[in-house]
Design a protein around this motif. Structure first.
Motif, PDB file in Angstrom:
ATOM      1  N   UNK A  29      43.519 -35.543 -23.690  1.00 32.07           N
ATOM      2  CA  UNK A  29      42.983 -34.906 -24.908  1.00 32.07           C
ATOM      3  C   UNK A  29      44.007 -34.926 -26.052  1.00 32.07           C
ATOM      4  N   UNK A  30      43.523 -35.312 -27.222  1.00 35.89           N
ATOM      5  CA  UNK A  30      44.295 -35.175 -28.456  1.00 35.89           C
ATOM      6  C   UNK A  30      43.950 -33.817 -29.053  1.00 35.89           C
ATOM      7  N   UNK A  31      44.897 -33.153 -29.705  1.00 28.80           N
ATOM      8  CA  UNK A  31      44.618 -31.821 -30.245  1.00 28.80           C
ATOM      9  C   UNK A  31      45.053 -31.741 -31.707  1.00 28.80           C
ATOM     10  N   UNK A  32      44.343 -30.881 -32.443  1.00 32.29           N
ATOM     11  CA  UNK A  32      44.626 -30.706 -33.872  1.00 32.29           C
ATOM     12  C   UNK A  32      45.955 -29.981 -34.053  1.00 32.29           C
ATOM     13  N   UNK A  33      46.805 -30.503 -34.917  1.00 32.21           N
ATOM     14  CA  UNK A  33      48.162 -29.974 -35.054  1.00 32.21           C
ATOM     15  C   UNK A  33      48.185 -28.504 -35.467  1.00 32.21           C
ATOM     16  N   UNK A 320      49.737 -41.646 -20.976  1.00 29.14           N
ATOM     17  CA  UNK A 320      49.880 -40.912 -22.226  1.00 29.14           C
ATOM     18  C   UNK A 320      50.382 -39.524 -21.924  1.00 29.14           C
ATOM     19  N   UNK A 321      51.185 -38.966 -22.829  1.00 29.14           N
ATOM     20  CA  UNK A 321      51.722 -37.620 -22.634  1.00 29.14           C
ATOM     21  C   UNK A 321      51.881 -36.954 -23.989  1.00 29.14           C
ATOM     22  N   UNK A 322      51.727 -35.637 -24.024  1.00 26.57           N
ATOM     23  CA  UNK A 322      51.880 -34.893 -25.260  1.00 26.57           C
ATOM     24  C   UNK A 322      52.434 -33.516 -24.968  1.00 26.57           C
ATOM     25  N   UNK A 323      53.336 -33.052 -25.836  1.00 28.70           N
ATOM     26  CA  UNK A 323      53.891 -31.708 -25.715  1.00 28.70           C
ATOM     27  C   UNK A 323      53.027 -30.736 -26.497  1.00 28.70           C
ATOM     28  N   UNK A 324      52.738 -29.588 -25.897  1.00 25.27           N
ATOM     29  CA  UNK A 324      51.891 -28.576 -26.521  1.00 25.27           C
ATOM     30  C   UNK A 324      52.759 -27.495 -27.181  1.00 25.27           C
ATOM     31  N   UNK A 325      52.187 -26.709 -28.113  1.00 27.49           N
ATOM     32  CA  UNK A 325      52.968 -25.671 -28.787  1.00 27.49           C
ATOM     33  C   UNK A 325      53.549 -24.611 -27.846  1.00 27.49           C
ATOM     34  N   UNK A 326      52.944 -24.411 -26.661  1.00 31.15           N
ATOM     35  CA  UNK A 326      53.494 -23.421 -25.731  1.00 31.15           C
ATOM     36  C   UNK A 326      54.628 -23.983 -24.890  1.00 31.15           C
ATOM     37  N   UNK A 327      55.034 -25.224 -25.156  1.00 30.57           N
ATOM     38  CA  UNK A 327      56.161 -25.816 -24.441  1.00 30.57           C
ATOM     39  C   UNK A 327      55.767 -26.629 -23.226  1.00 30.57           C
ATOM     40  N   UNK A 328      54.510 -26.549 -22.791  1.00 35.63           N
ATOM     41  CA  UNK A 328      54.069 -27.353 -21.651  1.00 35.63           C
ATOM     42  C   UNK A 328      53.831 -28.792 -22.100  1.00 35.63           C
ATOM     43  N   UNK A 329      53.746 -29.666 -21.124  1.00 33.85           N
ATOM     44  CA  UNK A 329      53.463 -31.076 -21.372  1.00 33.85           C
ATOM     45  C   UNK A 329      52.204 -31.451 -20.602  1.00 33.85           C
ATOM     46  N   UNK A 330      51.273 -32.092 -21.285  1.00 34.22           N
ATOM     47  CA  UNK A 330      50.070 -32.618 -20.649  1.00 34.22           C
ATOM     48  C   UNK A 330      50.197 -34.130 -20.558  1.00 34.22           C
ATOM     49  N   UNK A 331      49.756 -34.702 -19.428  1.00 34.81           N
ATOM     50  CA  UNK A 331      49.928 -36.141 -19.252  1.00 34.81           C
ATOM     51  C   UNK A 331      48.808 -36.698 -18.387  1.00 34.81           C
ATOM     52  N   UNK A 332      48.432 -37.941 -18.695  1.00 32.27           N
ATOM     53  CA  UNK A 332      47.421 -38.661 -17.928  1.00 32.27           C
ATOM     54  C   UNK A 332      48.155 -39.522 -16.915  1.00 32.27           C
ATOM     55  N   UNK A 333      47.970 -39.191 -15.632  1.00 32.55           N
ATOM     56  CA  UNK A 333      48.746 -39.829 -14.564  1.00 32.55           C
ATOM     57  C   UNK A 333      47.828 -40.521 -13.577  1.00 32.55           C
ATOM     58  N   UNK A 334      48.292 -41.627 -13.025  1.00 35.94           N
ATOM     59  CA  UNK A 334      47.614 -42.269 -11.904  1.00 35.94           C
ATOM     60  C   UNK A 334      48.619 -43.133 -11.162  1.00 35.94           C
ATOM     61  N   UNK A 335      48.213 -43.630 -10.011  1.00 35.83           N
ATOM     62  CA  UNK A 335      48.947 -44.667  -9.294  1.00 35.83           C
ATOM     63  C   UNK A 335      47.933 -45.687  -8.821  1.00 35.83           C
ATOM     64  N   UNK A 336      48.393 -46.788  -8.280  1.00 35.84           N
ATOM     65  CA  UNK A 336      47.452 -47.794  -7.792  1.00 35.84           C
ATOM     66  C   UNK A 336      46.526 -47.218  -6.742  1.00 35.84           C
ATOM     67  N   UNK A 337      46.998 -46.250  -5.982  1.00 34.38           N
ATOM     68  CA  UNK A 337      46.189 -45.666  -4.909  1.00 34.38           C
ATOM     69  C   UNK A 337      45.382 -44.456  -5.354  1.00 34.38           C
ATOM     70  N   UNK A 338      45.862 -43.730  -6.358  1.00 28.31           N
ATOM     71  CA  UNK A 338      45.251 -42.463  -6.753  1.00 28.31           C
ATOM     72  C   UNK A 338      44.605 -42.574  -8.135  1.00 28.31           C
ATOM     73  N   UNK A 339      43.342 -42.133  -8.274  1.00 34.44           N
ATOM     74  CA  UNK A 339      42.658 -42.229  -9.571  1.00 34.44           C
ATOM     75  C   UNK A 339      43.294 -41.323 -10.616  1.00 34.44           C
ATOM     76  N   UNK A 340      43.035 -41.583 -11.886  1.00 32.79           N
ATOM     77  CA  UNK A 340      43.702 -40.842 -12.965  1.00 32.79           C
ATOM     78  C   UNK A 340      43.255 -39.396 -13.051  1.00 32.79           C
ATOM     79  N   UNK A 341      44.192 -38.557 -13.501  1.00 35.16           N
ATOM     80  CA  UNK A 341      43.910 -37.140 -13.705  1.00 35.16           C
ATOM     81  C   UNK A 341      44.804 -36.643 -14.839  1.00 35.16           C
ATOM     82  N   UNK A 342      44.274 -35.731 -15.665  1.00 32.93           N
ATOM     83  CA  UNK A 342      45.057 -35.130 -16.749  1.00 32.93           C
ATOM     84  C   UNK A 342      45.733 -33.887 -16.200  1.00 32.93           C
ATOM     85  N   UNK A 343      47.042 -33.924 -16.099  1.00 33.98           N
ATOM     86  CA  UNK A 343      47.810 -32.831 -15.507  1.00 33.98           C
ATOM     87  C   UNK A 343      48.646 -32.129 -16.574  1.00 33.98           C
TER      88      UNK A 343
END
Length: 651
Positions: A29-33, A320-343
């Motif tokens: 997800x992209x978020x409004x600044x 893709x990865x993005x830092x949020x205003x609360x200091x957390x980082x959200x990222x879209x992760x996958x591997x060849x074996x595991x389907x993608x998930x936004x963590x």
């Protein structure tokens, strides 16, 4: 949300390889600044990839776009009030920006309107939106080259930049006073320079590494600092043989090197202002994305101390990865074996894909990749290998990535997983020209275009056969876009090596492709080959699949979009006619679309046709006769389009 992909299959009757395509997915997800609860993301929940609005405060979601060919190019305004999205025609990538209110779901109707009514359709050259409603719009056309326009609310667009060579919008400063432009006025489309202007086009500063001694180095805009009045900018550079960031003050010219001791390519973005208002924390740290040997890492870099702090993520690839205003980082992760998930670094899954009505909620897993390092003529070549169950040697697909300035990674991919399910080994080669292995590896792709990459692929092929992994009589060369180009070129220059060729949206006749393609790609081809076809005809001839068409021995399958601006249809037809004159076994699937598809069922259909073509010509199984591709499909049977996000130059 409802599924509209037209499939009557249920999860219990559906093979795993089809489930991987049909399972619902979401992008990062992209978020409004200035309104971080308002987000925009991409999902295939309806069977076509479209944009979705998400109000994090309430959890409400709605589908923002709904087009037969799908939509993925969208931007939120800083205040979160508007969704901008790019509207082209049938995948030709030539169109205009539209917009709609973020909260447009009360009555279930979308309220799309032209976002820049004074600008004619064009190819997109980037977009930056200001806090006062100003938009900076990059455009290009074959007739006029590249241009950049400032569009203020209620006023006519003002052109502030124009040049025949490719250029685009890099970023707009936080206070909306400075515009960063990436340009290639020097004629080298592989290495950009940066110009910063004010909104009236007045030049503030220049940063140009393209003539750094005897080397030509590139720069890229990574973003202005997230503070009003702050003229610092993150800039990616290649001064030490790889991509890495530095800080450049666009007003004073001061450069600040960053001590980041990591071995691979590095990109960065600013941590935003913390929640609760501006403090010294805003712009005081960077989120570092590190790509090395086809895998990803994330780090936090403290600008005040130079401390590098690991952000814990599983082994695999961050898309893709993005830092949020609360200091957390959200990222879209996958591997060849595991389907993608936004963590999130908070430990939670950020955004679950919606389950489809038939109950399909998650893609089946696949097999992991193993690494192969093979000695090639230009150095060690990295390849990623997936093996089916059983003992080799296996029929083997060499799945060649596009770009060419891109690389395969340890990431989930439904296509390779499908081949593994059908008993094939899959090998993906990060040939010279690929990113992620240093500037020299990427920049080696010049003048002997195509032939260099095929030398590396040949070295990996030899290793695969000698190691007992691959059956030398059942080798399939396959790829899309630049990978499709390498497929056709490889079938002609290495005719004894391959049993079957599968080329999707390829360059087939390099000279005709040059004259028909979008202007930005002409610039790239001049850079790669050292001039136009009229200036260096021998290089275009040596690198064109059409030159070697009479030498091809393997059966050839080609799929092509009739509206493709990157690998145009006329040059594909020239190649097909050459095969037809020889009576050479081939099949062609033409569809009324552009450079690929965002429609799930269309992607499944195309891969099914490729698998059945390979099985038939390798005598592995008998395909269903009714599913065999026609040489020319009626208009109503042609698949929908999608250019989709693609790496330069072709994807």
């Amino acid at each position: 949300m409802t599924q509209s992909n037209g499939s009557a299959a249920t999860p219990s009757s559906m093979p795993d390889w089809e489930k991987r395509f049909r399972a619902p997915r979401v992008g990062l997800p992209d978020w409004a600044e200035d309104a971080p609860d308002r987000s925009l993301f991409v999902s295939n929940a309806t069977g076509t990839f479209e944009l979705y609005a998400w109000d994090r405060a309430t959890g409400a979601q709605r589908q923002a776009t709904d087009r037969p060919n799908g939509t993925t190019d969208g931007v939120l305004s800083p205040d979160g009030e508007w969704i901008w999205w790019f509207s082209d025609t049938d995948g030709d990538e030539f169109g205009v920006w539209m917009r709609q209110p973020f909260f447009g779901w009360e009555d279930g109707r979308r309220e799309d309107e032209p976002a820049t009514p004074g600008l004619a359709p064009s190819y997109s050259g980037g977009l930056a939106l200001g806090r006062d409603g100003t938009a900076v719009v990059g455009r290009s056309t074959d007739e006029d080259g590249s241009s950049i326009h400032v569009v203020r609310p209620g006023a006519e667009p003002v052109e502030i930049y124009r040049h025949r060579e490719s250029a685009g919008v890099g970023d707009l400063s936080h206070d909306g006073t400075l515009i960063a432009i990436e340009h290639t006025e020097h004629g080298d489309a592989m290495h950009s320079a940066i110009r910063v202007t004010r909104l009236d086009g007045t030049v503030v500063s220049e940063l140009d590494d393209t003539k750094s001694g005897t080397e030509e180095l590139g720069l890229t805009v990574m973003g202005f600092a997230p503070r009003a009045g702050d003229s610092r900018m993150l800039v990616g550079h290649q001064r030490r043989g790889r991509w890495e960031p530095m800080i450049w003050d666009a007003v004073t010219g001061e450069e600040t090197a960053l001590s980041i001791d990591l071995p691979g390519d590095i990109s960065a973005e600013w941590y935003p202002e913390p929640q609760g208002g501006a403090t010294e924390g805003g712009g005081g740290a960077l989120l570092i994305s590190h790509s090395f040997q086809a895998r990803s890492e994330l780090w936090r870099y403290e600008l005040s101390t130079g401390e590098l702090i690991r952000v814990e993520i599983p082994s695999g690839t961050v898309s893709g990865a993005t830092a949020r205003p609360d200091g957390t980082v959200e990222f879209l992760w996958s591997s060849a074996a595991q389907p993608p998930v936004v963590r999130s670094t908070s430990g939670r899954v950020v955004l679950d894909p919606p389950a489809l009505p038939d109950g399909l909620s998650k893609a089946p897993e696949s097999v992991p990749v193993t690494d192969a390092w093979v000695e090639g003529p230009g150095g060690k070549v990295h390849a990623l290998v997936q093996r089916p169950a059983g003992e080799g040697p296996f029929p083997t697909v060499f799945d060649i990535h596009g770009g060419p300035t891109w690389h395969d990674s340890d990431a989930f991919a439904s296509g390779p997983a499908a081949w593994v399910d059908h008993g094939f080994a899959v090998i993906r080669v990060n040939y010279r020209g690929s990113t992620g292995y240093g500037r020299e590896w990427t920049d080696a792709l010049k003048h002997r275009v195509g032939l260099i990459e095929l030398e590396d692929i040949a070295a990996v092929r030899e290793w695969a056969v000698d190691s007992g992994l691959a059956d030398p009589e059942r080798l399939v060369l396959a790829g899309g876009s630049w990978g499709g180009y390498l497929t056709l070129l490889g079938l002609g220059t290495q005719p004894d090596a391959w049993a079957v060729g599968l080329a999707a949206v390829p360059v087939a006749d390099y000279v005709t492709a040059y004259h028909d393609e979008m202007e930005a790609l002409k610039s790239m081809d001049r850079t790669l080959l050292g001039g136009s076809p009229e200036e260096v005809p021998e290089r275009y001839a040596a690198s064109s699949p059409l030159t070697y068409a009479d030498a091809v021995r393997a059966p050839v399958y080609i799929s092509a979009g009739v509206n493709d601006p990157r690998c145009p249809i006329r040059q594909v037809e020239n190649y097909v006619r050459r095969l037809e004159r020889r009576g050479h076994p081939h099949e062609v699937y033409r569809y009324d679309a552009g450079h690929g598809s965002l429609v799930v069922e269309e992607r499944i259909k195309q891969l099914r046709l490729e698998i059945e073509f390979a099985q038939r010509h390798l005598s592995l199984s008998r395909p269903a006769p009714q599913d065999r591709p026609a040489r020319s499909l009626p208009a109503q049977d042609r698949p929908a389009q999608d250019p989709g996000p693609a790496p330069a130059p072709r994807g």
